[in-house]
Design a protein around this motif. Structure first.
Motif, PDB file in Angstrom:
ATOM      1  N   ARG A   1      59.086 -63.666  -8.082  1.00 15.52           N
ATOM      2  CA  ARG A   1      57.842 -64.225  -9.199  1.00 15.52           C
ATOM      3  C   ARG A   1      57.250 -63.570 -10.302  1.00 15.52           C
ATOM      4  NH1 ARG A   1      54.677 -66.308 -11.572  1.00 15.52           N
ATOM      5  NH2 ARG A   1      53.782 -67.881 -11.575  1.00 15.52           N
ATOM      6  N   GLY A   2      56.655 -62.640  -9.458  1.00 11.82           N
ATOM      7  CA  GLY A   2      55.543 -61.601 -10.076  1.00 11.82           C
ATOM      8  C   GLY A   2      56.455 -60.513 -10.903  1.00 11.82           C
ATOM      9  N   ALA A   3      58.455 -60.349 -11.033  1.00 11.65           N
ATOM     10  CA  ALA A   3      58.886 -59.838 -11.867  1.00 11.65           C
ATOM     11  C   ALA A   3      58.484 -59.911 -12.895  1.00 11.65           C
ATOM     12  CB  ALA A   3      60.253 -59.658 -11.492  1.00 11.65           C
ATOM     13  N   PHE A   4      58.709 -62.056 -13.259  1.00 17.13           N
ATOM     14  CA  PHE A   4      58.923 -63.066 -13.816  1.00 17.13           C
ATOM     15  C   PHE A   4      57.691 -62.219 -15.242  1.00 17.13           C
ATOM     16  CE2 PHE A   4      62.054 -66.751 -13.800  1.00 17.13           C
ATOM     17  CZ  PHE A   4      62.775 -65.790 -12.617  1.00 17.13           C
ATOM     18  N   ASP A   5      56.729 -62.335 -14.424  1.00 11.77           N
ATOM     19  CA  ASP A   5      55.288 -62.062 -15.246  1.00 11.77           C
ATOM     20  C   ASP A   5      55.718 -60.745 -15.778  1.00 11.77           C
ATOM     21  OD1 ASP A   5      53.564 -64.449 -15.172  1.00 11.77           O
ATOM     22  OD2 ASP A   5      52.884 -63.621 -12.325  1.00 11.77           O
ATOM     23  N   LEU A   6      56.176 -59.804 -14.874  1.00 14.66           N
ATOM     24  CA  LEU A   6      55.656 -58.353 -15.793  1.00 14.66           C
ATOM     25  C   LEU A   6      57.076 -58.389 -17.120  1.00 14.66           C
ATOM     26  CD1 LEU A   6      55.030 -54.873 -15.267  1.00 14.66           C
ATOM     27  CD2 LEU A   6      57.750 -55.498 -13.787  1.00 14.66           C
ATOM     28  N   TRP A   7      57.833 -58.721 -16.726  1.00 14.06           N
ATOM     29  CA  TRP A   7      58.518 -59.046 -17.920  1.00 14.06           C
ATOM     30  C   TRP A   7      58.718 -59.760 -18.616  1.00 14.06           C
ATOM     31  CZ3 TRP A   7      62.943 -61.696 -14.533  1.00 14.06           C
ATOM     32  CH2 TRP A   7      63.525 -60.445 -13.790  1.00 14.06           C
ATOM     33  N   LEU A   8      57.359 -60.721 -19.187  1.00 12.76           N
ATOM     34  CA  LEU A   8      56.609 -61.091 -20.265  1.00 12.76           C
ATOM     35  C   LEU A   8      55.336 -60.783 -20.410  1.00 12.76           C
ATOM     36  CD1 LEU A   8      57.637 -64.970 -18.754  1.00 12.76           C
ATOM     37  CD2 LEU A   8      58.698 -64.077 -20.488  1.00 12.76           C
ATOM     38  N   GLY A   9      54.892 -59.725 -19.649  1.00  7.91           N
ATOM     39  CA  GLY A   9      54.457 -59.141 -20.411  1.00  7.91           C
ATOM     40  C   GLY A   9      52.351 -59.784 -19.519  1.00  7.91           C
TER      41      GLY A   9
ATOM     42  N   ALA B   1      50.856 -60.794 -12.779  1.00  9.47           N
ATOM     43  CA  ALA B   1      52.249 -59.613 -12.162  1.00  9.47           C
ATOM     44  C   ALA B   1      51.414 -58.937 -10.662  1.00  9.47           C
ATOM     45  CB  ALA B   1      52.843 -58.705 -12.889  1.00  9.47           C
ATOM     46  N   VAL B   2      50.200 -57.830 -11.176  1.00  7.17           N
ATOM     47  CA  VAL B   2      49.470 -56.868  -9.728  1.00  7.17           C
ATOM     48  C   VAL B   2      49.491 -58.546  -8.843  1.00  7.17           C
ATOM     49  CG1 VAL B   2      47.933 -55.874  -9.168  1.00  7.17           C
ATOM     50  CG2 VAL B   2      48.595 -55.555 -11.317  1.00  7.17           C
ATOM     51  N   LYS B   3      48.966 -59.953  -9.334  1.00  3.49           N
ATOM     52  CA  LYS B   3      48.230 -60.478  -7.934  1.00  3.49           C
ATOM     53  C   LYS B   3      49.771 -61.031  -6.802  1.00  3.49           C
ATOM     54  CE  LYS B   3      44.559 -62.078 -10.220  1.00  3.49           C
ATOM     55  NZ  LYS B   3      43.743 -63.513 -11.195  1.00  3.49           N
TER      56      LYS B   3
ATOM     57  N   LEU C   1      56.575 -52.672  -4.402  1.00  5.33           N
ATOM     58  CA  LEU C   1      55.554 -50.833  -5.081  1.00  5.33           C
ATOM     59  C   LEU C   1      55.443 -50.871  -5.919  1.00  5.33           C
ATOM     60  CD1 LEU C   1      54.693 -48.984  -1.494  1.00  5.33           C
ATOM     61  CD2 LEU C   1      53.299 -50.269  -2.990  1.00  5.33           C
ATOM     62  N   THR C   2      57.337 -50.689  -6.690  1.00  8.33           N
ATOM     63  CA  THR C   2      57.265 -50.154  -7.788  1.00  8.33           C
ATOM     64  C   THR C   2      56.924 -51.184  -8.953  1.00  8.33           C
ATOM     65  OG1 THR C   2      59.903 -49.141  -6.647  1.00  8.33           O
ATOM     66  CG2 THR C   2      59.746 -49.518  -8.395  1.00  8.33           C
ATOM     67  N   TRP C   3      57.514 -52.265  -8.999  1.00  3.23           N
ATOM     68  CA  TRP C   3      57.121 -53.351  -9.831  1.00  3.23           C
ATOM     69  C   TRP C   3      55.372 -53.474  -9.882  1.00  3.23           C
ATOM     70  CZ3 TRP C   3      60.405 -57.645  -8.420  1.00  3.23           C
ATOM     71  CH2 TRP C   3      62.537 -56.963  -8.778  1.00  3.23           C
ATOM     72  N   LYS C   4      54.859 -52.944  -8.732  1.00  2.00           N
ATOM     73  CA  LYS C   4      53.257 -53.332  -8.775  1.00  2.00           C
ATOM     74  C   LYS C   4      53.412 -51.661  -9.336  1.00  2.00           C
ATOM     75  CE  LYS C   4      49.128 -53.012  -6.298  1.00  2.00           C
ATOM     76  NZ  LYS C   4      48.407 -53.165  -5.174  1.00  2.00           N
ATOM     77  N   ALA C   5      53.417 -50.671  -9.611  1.00  3.14           N
ATOM     78  CA  ALA C   5      53.414 -49.500  -9.884  1.00  3.14           C
ATOM     79  C   ALA C   5      53.759 -49.883 -11.364  1.00  3.14           C
ATOM     80  CB  ALA C   5      53.812 -48.559  -9.589  1.00  3.14           C
ATOM     81  N   GLY C   6      54.873 -50.673 -12.029  1.00  2.00           N
ATOM     82  CA  GLY C   6      55.089 -50.455 -13.187  1.00  2.00           C
ATOM     83  C   GLY C   6      54.328 -51.894 -14.165  1.00  2.00           C
ATOM     84  N   ALA C   7      53.195 -52.511 -13.165  1.00  2.00           N
ATOM     85  CA  ALA C   7      52.122 -53.348 -13.637  1.00  2.00           C
ATOM     86  C   ALA C   7      50.759 -53.158 -14.390  1.00  2.00           C
ATOM     87  CB  ALA C   7      51.950 -54.773 -13.128  1.00  2.00           C
ATOM     88  N   LEU C   8      50.813 -51.692 -12.777  1.00  2.26           N
ATOM     89  CA  LEU C   8      49.948 -50.938 -12.933  1.00  2.26           C
ATOM     90  C   LEU C   8      50.111 -50.285 -14.438  1.00  2.26           C
ATOM     91  CD1 LEU C   8      48.692 -50.230  -9.321  1.00  2.26           C
ATOM     92  CD2 LEU C   8      47.592 -52.109 -11.243  1.00  2.26           C
TER      93      LEU C   8
ATOM     94  N   ARG D   1      46.855 -48.345 -15.861  1.00  2.00           N
ATOM     95  CA  ARG D   1      45.618 -47.287 -14.620  1.00  2.00           C
ATOM     96  C   ARG D   1      47.423 -46.490 -14.159  1.00  2.00           C
ATOM     97  NH1 ARG D   1      44.357 -53.145 -11.910  1.00  2.00           N
ATOM     98  NH2 ARG D   1      44.248 -52.234  -9.970  1.00  2.00           N
ATOM     99  N   ALA D   2      46.726 -45.367 -14.450  1.00  2.00           N
ATOM    100  CA  ALA D   2      48.123 -44.716 -14.424  1.00  2.00           C
ATOM    101  C   ALA D   2      48.551 -43.746 -13.289  1.00  2.00           C
ATOM    102  CB  ALA D   2      48.205 -43.637 -15.481  1.00  2.00           C
ATOM    103  N   ARG D   3      47.019 -43.518 -13.113  1.00  2.00           N
ATOM    104  CA  ARG D   3      46.685 -42.665 -11.391  1.00  2.00           C
ATOM    105  C   ARG D   3      46.976 -43.382 -10.455  1.00  2.00           C
ATOM    106  NH1 ARG D   3      45.893 -37.653 -12.603  1.00  2.00           N
ATOM    107  NH2 ARG D   3      45.035 -36.850 -14.134  1.00  2.00           N
ATOM    108  N   GLU D   4      46.877 -45.163 -10.268  1.00  2.00           N
ATOM    109  CA  GLU D   4      47.230 -46.043  -9.729  1.00  2.00           C
ATOM    110  C   GLU D   4      48.484 -45.826  -9.206  1.00  2.00           C
ATOM    111  OE1 GLU D   4      44.495 -49.087  -9.278  1.00  2.00           O
ATOM    112  OE2 GLU D   4      43.554 -48.235 -10.016  1.00  2.00           O
ATOM    113  N   ALA D   5      48.960 -46.320 -10.487  1.00  3.84           N
ATOM    114  CA  ALA D   5      50.631 -46.752 -10.685  1.00  3.84           C
ATOM    115  C   ALA D   5      51.220 -45.407 -10.273  1.00  3.84           C
ATOM    116  CB  ALA D   5      51.125 -46.465 -12.082  1.00  3.84           C
TER     117      ALA D   5
END
Length: 736
Positions: free
Chosen positions: A568-576, A581-583, A597-604, A609-613
């Protein structure tokens, strides 16, 4: 006499009933007496003298029991007298059902008889007559009247509160007229009502079965779906409560026996203490405390050897439980090169501690088989199947037979599974028994050839095209098309993969149709529902896509809820929608889905927020060292942080290890690597990577931005793609 009857008919047709009656009475003494008497009954009925007409028909039936027109006349008479009930007429009408004659004339009589009985309120008699009429001939009037009778009977049973009988009548109606939407909706409403009554009486299993029947009739019915989800949750809570109660009761009994054993030891009554502790271990075989106490008592009773063995059993039990937990964690990451050796060591220790257990051997064999150690894996699987004493699920047995290459026995086992109501776990085994994602294509093809040779022509028609389609080759969709002739009630689950194949080919409407078909077979298959949501999203139908994803969570087992949240979070990620998505990914991680973890890093990273990612991606690759998507995201994070040489190492990884140079992961590695090379001043490398990107994608980005500069086009492509990294078909989302 013929002239008298002809004269009577002429008068009757002209409405001159007295003259017609006189002519027919004169003909009643001749050779055509039965025919003349039938006309007398009709004339008397038309003159309003119904009692005399009934008497005339009844008398004629008594004299000529097989004279069918007399029955028809009596039926019409009763129809005209309705709703008055004439016992003599009804009795005479029922006698027609015992006649042995056939043909159109009897069918017409039975139809009239059924209509008469329906008017008289005798629905059972009417149904019997009209059913016989339909058997004798395809009579549209009889069919229509029978449908009316069945509908009336259903309404009567419903009014009386007899829901089971009402359901039976509506099902018969639908068998006779499958396209009757009104009857179908009525039956679904009735089933929902039955389910509610069963829930109130605490019969949750029966309620779920009734709701399954409702959804088989109307898969999209929202109320039935909602109630099914509620019943499933109630069943889960009830089962959990029951198990908890049983466990608590057992634990309490073991505790009482342990305390009693300790008291008896204190009192010096060692024999009674041993008896109490052995009883505790019978109730709770894995209770380490009771096991240790028993070992101490045996030692005190100078039974040293038995005490030593008991202590070993306790240690073994504790070791096995710990190893099982480690094995579960290791098996989830068995494809990771750094974990497979560890998994192998755990398996070896586990199998020495539990030599007679089937499931650990099956798990171990599957891990070795899928990681390339085929002969060792097959050896363990064969041992597991020999040891199985109803420990393994039907789907596990089937998958084991498939991995062993015992295809004839495996497909026979699969057909037995389909004879019943296969569980979702069994269906997953049927869909992917080999679990050979990392196996060479040539090896897969060899196994499929063996499968084809082992099966009979009948079995071959269903199973060979299905597994051939799973190779994901150019013939894939054609192979699935060959399954269209199979009965959906038995093989409809196969179209989940047909839908996925169409989805990967960018044929989204076709994918939607196939996936909905698979869901009508198994409504609780949340993975298929997730792919349906993707097909809808790729068609721009966002609201419908998210609605389908929201329905996945109540359908997924508790241990798979994290996968639903991540998807479900990936849908938010693909839609921007990166904040949302992080939530969702945090929720997935809390539910036990570490690959989020990978997808959350992409959203960050998209949120700046590159260092957190980067920290999350390091953690993800420590868990899954072969996650190519994580390498691409980490390369992008390092590029944004100015760590260009380190980024280049990460972005080289997918191109070196991914065997298919057309995958989206390779594509986005090219985008980032080209930008890294530009930052390092490597213009030739920049152009080489830029030119390697498919022309259709470069042209689409140019059309959207109007830029010609390579660096600007690459940056624009990364922006347009939002969080896209995985599947090629999802380009429809960002290239629209």
């Amino acid at each position: 006499m013929d002239d008298l009857i002809a004269t009577g008919v002429a008068h009757f047709n002209a409405g001159r009933f007295p003259q017609a009656l006189a002519a027919f009475r004169a003909a009643a003494s001749g050779p055509r007496a039965a025919e003349a008497r039938t006309f007398i009954g009709h004339v008397l009925g038309s003159m309003g003298r119904a009692d005399e007409a009934a008497t005339e028909f009844s008398s004629l039936i008594a004299d000529s029991p097989r004279h069918l027109p007399a029955y028809a006349g009596l039926a019409n008479l009763v129809l005209r007298r309705a709703p008055d009930r004439d016992p003599r007429a009804e009795k005479s009408l029922l006698r027609v059902l015992t006649l042995r004659s056939g043909g159109r004339e009897l069918a017409e009589t039975l139809r009239a008889c059924g209509q008469a009985l329906r008017a008289a309120g005798d629905l059972a008699g009417a149904e019997a007559a009209l059913s016989r009429a339909l058997v004798l001939g395809r009579d549209a009037n009889a069919r229509r009247r029978l449908l009316d009778v069945l509908r009336a009977r259903a309404e009567a049973f419903l009014a009386a509160g007899d829901l089971a009988k009402a359901e039976g009548e509506l099902r018969r109606l639908l068998d006779l007229e499958p396209g009757d939407g009104k009857a179908r909706r009525a039956l679904v409403r009735l089933l929902r009502r039955r389910a509610l009554e069963l829930v109130h009486s605490g019969r949750l299993d029966a309620a779920e079965a009734v709701l399954r029947r409702a959804l088989a009739l109307s898969p999209a019915d929202p109320e039935a779906r909602r109630r099914r989800a509620e019943v499933a949750r109630m069943r889960a809570r009830s089962e959990k409560a029951r198990r908890t109660a049983v466990r608590q009761k057992k634990d309490e009994k073991v505790r009482v026996l342990r305390v009693r054993g300790g008291s008896l030891v204190t009192a010096g009554r060692l024999a009674q203490a041993e008896k109490a502790l052995r009883k505790a271990l019978l109730v709770g075989p894995g209770d380490a405390g009771a096991g240790r106490q028993l070992a101490e008592v045996l030692l005190m009773r100078e039974q040293a050897e038995e005490a030593r063995l008991q202590a070993l059993r306790v240690a073994k039990g504790e070791a096995v439980r710990a190893l099982l937990e480690e094995l579960k964690a290791a098996s989830q990451a068995y494809r990771s090169s750094t974990r497979i050796a560890r998994a192998g060591k755990l398996l070896a220790r586990l199998l020495t501690l539990e030599p007679a257990a089937a499931r650990p051997r099956l798990i171990a064999g599957g891990i070795l088989f899928s990681s390339g150690e085929v002969s060792r894996g097959r050896s363990l699987i064969a041992q597991a199947l020999r040891l199985d004493r109803d420990e393994l699920l039907p789907g596990e047995v089937f998958a084991g037979l498939m991995k062993l290459g015992r295809y004839k026995a495996a497909i026979a086992a699969a057909e037995r599974i389909l004879d019943g109501r296969p569980s979702l776990a069994d269906l997953r085994a049927l869909r992917d028994p080999w679990e050979w994602d990392d196996r060479p294509l040539s090896e897969r093809k060899r196994e499929l050839l063996k499968l084809e040779r082992a099966l009979s022509p009948r079995a071959r028609r269903a199973w060979v095209p299905y597994y051939r389609a799973d190779l994901r080759g150019p013939e894939e969709l054609r192979q699935f098309a060959a399954l269209a002739a199979l009965p959906e009630r038995r093989y409809g689950w196969m179209f989940a993969k047909a839908g996925l194949a169409a989805l990967c080919a960018g044929r989204f409407a076709e994918a939607e149709k196939a996936l909905r078909g698979a869901l009508s077979y198994k409504t609780t298959d949340w993975r298929t529902r997730g792919f349906l949501a993707e097909a809808l999203l790729c068609q721009g139908r966002e609201a419908e896509a998210f609605a389908e994803m929201d329905r996945c969570l109540p359908e997924a087992p508790a241990d798979e809820a994290g996968q639903v949240a991540a998807w479900r979070g990936a849908f938010d990620l693909w839609l921007g929608r990166y904040g949302s998505a992080v939530k969702r990914f945090d929720e997935a991680l809390a539910l036990g889905a570490p690959y989020a973890l990978t997808w959350k890093a992409g959203a960050l990273l998209k949120l700046g927020r590159a260092r957190e990612a980067l920290a999350l991606l390091d953690e993800a690759l420590a868990l899954y060292p072969r996650d190519l998507e994580a390498y691409v995201w980490r390369g992008e994070a390092k590029r944004r942080l100015g760590l260009f040489k380190e980024a280049l190492k990460d972005l080289d990884e997918p191109t070196l290890t991914d065997p298919d140079r057309a995958t989206p992961i390779w594509l986005w590695a090219l985008f980032n690597r080209a930008l890294v090379k530009a930052a390092l001043g490597d213009r030739a490398g920049l152009k080489a990577d830029f030119d390697a990107i498919p022309a259709r994608i470069r042209d689409r980005i140019k059309a959207k931005t109007g830029d010609e500069d390579m660096v600007k086009l690459l940056e624009a492509g990364l922006d347009l793609s939002r969080g896209f990294r995985r599947e090629e078909y999802q380009q429809a989302i960002w290239m629209a």
